[in-house]
Every structure is written in structure tokens, then in C-alpha cells.
Design a protein around this motif. Structure first.
Motif, PDB file in Angstrom:
ATOM      1  N   ALA A   1      40.590  13.367  26.445  1.00  0.00           N
ATOM      2  CA  ALA A   1      40.718  14.721  25.912  1.00  0.00           C
ATOM      3  C   ALA A   1      39.579  15.605  26.412  1.00  0.00           C
ATOM      4  O   ALA A   1      38.506  15.122  26.790  1.00  0.00           O
TER       5      ALA A   1
ATOM      6  N   GLU B   1      44.711  16.737  26.194  1.00  0.00           N
ATOM      7  CA  GLU B   1      44.681  17.643  25.050  1.00  0.00           C
ATOM      8  C   GLU B   1      43.269  18.169  24.839  1.00  0.00           C
ATOM      9  O   GLU B   1      42.279  17.559  25.247  1.00  0.00           O
ATOM     10  N   ARG B   2      43.196  19.320  24.181  1.00  0.00           N
ATOM     11  CA  ARG B   2      41.908  19.923  23.838  1.00  0.00           C
ATOM     12  C   ARG B   2      41.628  19.635  22.359  1.00  0.00           C
ATOM     13  O   ARG B   2      42.469  19.892  21.496  1.00  0.00           O
ATOM     14  N   VAL B   3      40.441  19.086  22.081  1.00  0.00           N
ATOM     15  CA  VAL B   3      40.078  18.664  20.732  1.00  0.00           C
ATOM     16  C   VAL B   3      38.769  19.331  20.338  1.00  0.00           C
ATOM     17  O   VAL B   3      37.768  19.225  21.059  1.00  0.00           O
TER      18      VAL B   3
ATOM     19  N   VAL C   1      45.519  11.780  19.411  1.00  0.00           N
ATOM     20  CA  VAL C   1      44.998  12.506  20.564  1.00  0.00           C
ATOM     21  C   VAL C   1      45.394  11.790  21.853  1.00  0.00           C
ATOM     22  O   VAL C   1      45.295  10.561  21.956  1.00  0.00           O
ATOM     23  N   THR C   2      45.842  12.560  22.830  1.00  0.00           N
ATOM     24  CA  THR C   2      46.233  11.995  24.122  1.00  0.00           C
ATOM     25  C   THR C   2      45.461  12.682  25.245  1.00  0.00           C
ATOM     26  O   THR C   2      44.880  13.764  25.067  1.00  0.00           O
TER      27      THR C   2
ATOM     28  N   ALA D   1      37.392  10.678  21.442  1.00  0.00           N
ATOM     29  CA  ALA D   1      38.352  11.615  22.027  1.00  0.00           C
ATOM     30  C   ALA D   1      38.120  11.759  23.534  1.00  0.00           C
ATOM     31  O   ALA D   1      39.074  11.821  24.315  1.00  0.00           O
TER      32      ALA D   1
END
Length: 334
Positions: free
Chosen positions: A190, A167-169, A163-164, A185
Motif C-alpha cells: 500500500a 491502495e492508499r492507506v 488492504v491490498t 500496510a
């Protein structure tokens, strides 16, 4: 010593006196200062793990002080404050030599392969490979959660899911693993969507950084298709929802156990070039990065601990997981 003993699957365990573990060559024995109550312990109690032999003592998330050091163990002494991954790797096989102790074929797991930490003392095999020294200012209650839920989530989110920032998590299931994933996250930058049936768990998720909280059936299109989905509970229905929600070339990370198996929509997996990624714990040598982030204040696993109980209260708390998952992390102090 006193320990929680399971004599029959699905039947309320009892707290009674049992023999203390022996200190074998290459191992240490820890005085358990704190140990986490995890859904994996419930799976073991229900008979979902073929490695367990009854009678049995559960418990695999632990922190304590070294009480005895076995022959051949160097660098560790009685009184050292330590934790350990729930996967105790052998340190000698091909996977271990490559640094992948979390998938060691010779691994031993307290509370599954042998008697665990719902007790006053527990053994740690292959000690030199698996012990992690605790920072002086970290409490045992905080450290207990690092052995399974927090460390598992850290590796799943950061090292497996990659995950960076930006981004959507989407995290499905906000028990201890899921809330840890939300916190990690979010710390990575994120935009986190937390999904759970429990409003109290969702309230905690918001405090740990979730930008959106949803109760199932959740329509993730309302907030946008995620780059990464995480099943932190273990449910065939969740897996299907997660794969349907992912954007093209998205990544799904499976942490939750699926005892009954799962049927995947392989056509969608192929057509959208989705990635299905399993994540299983984290090796001891990978802990320093996580501990440094804790020391810097970027991660706060202490905030996840919402309840502390005694050994005598543990059987009922374990059985209660059949009906509900309490918000946050429960820690046992033997």
C-alpha cells in the motif's frame, strides 16, 4: 513477587511485593520476560475501564516462559517460550467455536479483568486456546509487542481493513499501534500516509515504509483521498477527519479506544457508502500467518522497539503518557 500496583486512579503507582498468581485448572503461570507499555494501560490507570478493581496490576502485552502448568492443560510444559493475545478467550462459546476468539463474550484480559504483566509473574487462563509458541530466534522484547499492538494492527490492516497492494492507506496516530500499521500496510504494497504531531514518530514512520508523512491539521487531498483510514490513537476529531478524507466507498478501521464516545456524520457515511469497521485484537490461531511473515523478513516488529525500561521505571513512564506518546514501542523487563 515484585509488581507495579495501582491503588488509586490517576495517582502514581508503586512497585512493591505482592503474592504470586496461583496456577488454576486450565491455566498456566508465566515468568514475565518482557511486557509492553501501551496506551491502553494508561486508560486503565486513569479509570476508563469498568472491569478494573483496585488495587490492580496493569500490563497486557507480554511474553515469557512457562513457570507452572495447571491441571487439564496438555501440550505445554515448564520452560516453553510463549506469548498470548491480550484477549484470553474461553474456547467454548459460539464465537470461539467459529474462530472469533477476539470477541469472546467470556474473555479475560490480563491487566484489566485480573492482575496483569507489570510483574515478575502473570497467569494465563484458558491456556490451550490462548498460548502461542515463540520461534527460537525471536526475542522476548519483540514478542511482547505481538500480543496487542502488532497483532492488533496486523488483523486490522490485513484481515479487517483488507488492504491490498496499490491502495492508499492513511494512518492517524503513530504510536506503537500506528507504526505497526504503517509497517504492515507498506509490506502489503500500500501507499501509506502517516499522520502525527510528533516529528520523531513521523521519522520512524518513514523508515517503516510511509510514503508520505503529515502533521495535523493534515490536508490529505494533497496526496489523494485514501481507500482506507485507520484511527490508531482514539480521538473523536481524528474520526471526523478520517471520514471526511475517505474516497467514496472507502473503509475506516477503528483501533483506538474512544472512552468519551463519538458523533458520526451518518449522512456522509450513507451517501458515500463508507464502511466503519471495528477491530479488536487477534486470536491465537491467527498468529502463524503473521509469524511466517516475520520469519521471512517481510515484517520486522523488532525494529519497533525503541526503549527498554525496568519495573522501577514503569510508574513514571506510565504517568508520562498523560502528556506525550514516546516514539516507537517501550518494553519493560521485570
Amino acid at each position: 513477587m515484585r509488581a507495579v500496583v495501582v491503588s488509586e486512579y490517576g495517582v502514581l503507582p508503586e512497585v512493591r511485593e505482592v503474592a504470586e498468581p496461583s496456577v488454576d485448572a486450565g491455566s498456566v503461570v508465566l515468568k514475565v520476560e518482557a511486557t509492553g507499555l501501551c496506551r491502553s494501560d494508561w486508560h486503565g490507570w486513569m479509570g476508563h475501564d469498568s472491569d478494573i478493581v483496585l488495587p490492580h496490576v496493569p500490563g497486557h502485552e507480554l511474553a515469557g516462559t512457562i513457570a507452572a502448568v495447571g491441571a487439564g492443560v496438555s501440550g505445554w510444559a515448564v520452560g516453553d517460550r510463549v506469548t498470548t493475545p491480550f484477549i484470553c478467550a474461553c474456547g467454548r462459546c459460539e464465537q470461539c467455536l467459529e474462530g472469533n476468539q477476539q470477541v469472546c463474550p467470556n474473555q479475560l484480559q490480563p491487566g484489566f479483568n485480573y492482575w496483569g504483566s507489570f510483574a515478575e509473574y502473570v497467569a494465563v487462563p484458558y491456556a490451550e486456546v490462548n498460548l502461542v509458541r515463540l520461534p527460537d530466534d525471536m526475542t522476548f522484547a519483540t514478542a511482547a509487542g505481538l500480543g496487542c499492538r502488532f497483532a492488533t494492527s496486523f488483523r486490522a490492516v490485513h484481515q479487517v481493513g483488507k488492504v491490498t497492494a496499490g491502495e492508499r492507506v492513511a494512518v492517524f496516530g503513530c504510536g506503537g499501534v500506528g507504526l505497526s500499521a504503517v509497517m504492515i500496510a507498506s509490506a502489503l504494497g500500500a501507499e501509506v500516509i502517516a499522520i502525527d504531531t510528533n516529528p520523531d514518530a513521523l521519522a520512524l514512520a518513514r523508515t517503516y515504509g510511509a510514503a508520505h508523512t503529515l502533521q495535523p491539521p493534515a490536508d490529505l487531498t494533497e496526496v489523494g483521498r485514501p481507500h482506507v483510514t485507520i484511527d490508531a490513537l482514539g480521538s473523536s476529531d481524528i474520526v471526523q477527519q478520517a471520514l471526511q478524507a475517505l474516497r467514496p466507498r472507502g473503509r475506516h478501521v477503528q483501533i483506538g479506544l474512544l472512552p468519551a464516545g463519538v458523533n458520526l456524520d451518518v449522512g456522509r457515511l450513507i451517501g458515500q457508502e463508507l464502511s466503519w469497521l471495528g477491530s479488536h485484537g487477534m486470536p491465537a490461531h491467527a498468529y502463524p500467518e503473521m509469524l511466517n511473515l516475520v520469519a521471512s523478513g517481510n515484517l520486522n516488529p523488532a525494529d519497533l522497539v525503541t526503549r527498554t525500561i525496568t519495573l522501577d521505571e514503569t510508574p513514571a513512564a506510565l504517568a508520562a503518557l498523560t502528556h506525550t506518546t514516546p516514539a516507537g514501542v517501550t518494553v519493560i523487563t521485570p
